[in-house]
Write an enzyme that holds these catalytic residues in place. Structure first.
Site, short mmCIF file in Angstrom:
data_model
loop_
_atom_site.label_atom_id
_atom_site.label_comp_id
_atom_site.label_asym_id
_atom_site.label_seq_id
_atom_site.Cartn_x
_atom_site.Cartn_y
_atom_site.Cartn_z
N ASP A 20 0.73 -1.23 0.06
CA ASP A 20 0.04 -0.04 0.15
C ASP A 20 1.00 1.27 -0.03
O ASP A 20 2.19 1.29 0.45
CB ASP A 20 -0.99 -0.01 1.18
N1 URA Z 1 -1.41 -5.88 3.73
C1 URA Z 1 -1.65 -4.67 4.03
O1 URA Z 1 -2.94 -4.29 4.36
N2 URA Z 1 -1.01 -3.77 3.19
C2 URA Z 1 -0.02 -3.85 2.67
O2 URA Z 1 0.71 -3.15 2.12
C3 URA Z 1 0.55 -5.18 2.57
C4 URA Z 1 -0.22 -6.12 3.30
#
Ligand code: URA
Length: 241
Positions: free
Chosen positions: A103
């Site tokens: 993310d």
């Molecule tokens: N899980 C999440 O919620 N975000 C990420 O970036 C990776 C795994």
């Protein structure tokens, strides 16, 4: 056909300057014949090149470990946002893509490569490659919640999450969570499933590869041969034999 010095630099025998020196010194043989001209053209598909008797294979694949900073998206291009590729200089960037997504606000280990087979192996849901995250939470996770995260929680998919590993980190509001699948926002949804919230998320491992502690956020380095082998599972296979 490519130049001999380019062949050797791409094959990992040294920098362009170093390999030119090796060639001029007479350390390099092409199909068994010593060649002293760095500009000699060779067919990278068929040629056999040795440096002081050691053979060097031409590699067209490149592998990098990035310590992803917050605020960049895991894409090769984006109309509005800065991408992880923008952290790489133009001459390196060509053909690279991130292996999976973190993310925008997640930091830590992200592999970038132009090797589609490796990316497929690491991302295929069937392979269950483990990924470990350091998770900063809104409030401390209880023993019971840790147990729930380990055994699987309902994140609104058809099935509960697969068994995971979860343990306390040093700080009160931090845990390590190691998962073997990669659903969209999975860690955040897993913490939401136990009525908690993620404030900080950092990926530490992917398969047998661990984020280099010396890499500052926003920095990258090439993977070593050993690390590439690890990602291909060669080490695991050796151990199993
Ligand atoms: N899980 C999440 O919620 N975000 C990420 O970036 C990776 C795994």
């Amino acid at each position: 056909m490519i130049r001999l010095d380019k062949y050797l630099a791409d094959a990992g025998a040294g920098t362009r300057t170093q390999v030119k020196e090796l060639i001029r010194k007479g350390c390099v043989s092409v199909d068994g014949k010593m060649i002293r001209r760095p500009e000699e053209k060779v067919n990278e598909q068929t040629v056999r090149v040795t440096v002081n008797g050691t053979e060097y294979q031409y590699r067209t694949y490149r592998y990098f470990m990035l310590n992803k900073p917050a605020g960049v998206v895991s894409a090769t291009e984006d109309k509005r946002e800065k991408t992880v590729l923008d952290l790489f200089p133009e001459e390196i960037r060509k053909d690279l893509f991130p292996v999976g997504r973190l993310d925008k606000d997640t930091v830590g280990l992200l592999i970038l490569t132009n090797d589609g087979v490796l990316a497929h192996n690491l991302l295929s849901p069937k392979k269950h490659v483990s990924k470990t995250y350091l998770v900063g939470t809104g409030r401390p996770v209880s023993e019971e919640e840790l147990r729930q995260l380990r055994s699987g929680v309902d994140i609104g998919e058809k099935k509960r999450t697969l068994p995971a590993e979860a343990w306390y980190a040093k700080e009160k509001n931090q845990i390590y969570l190691s998962i073997r699948e990669g659903k969209f926002h999975q860690i955040k949804r897993m913490l939401a499933a136990v009525d908690n919230e993620v404030f900080y998320l950092k990926r530490i491992t992917m398969g047998l590869l661990t984020l280099d502690e010396n890499l500052a956020e926003g920095s990258f380095r090439e993977l070593t041969e050993e690390e590439i082998d690890m990602l291909y599972g060669i080490e695991v296979e050796k151990e199993m034999k």
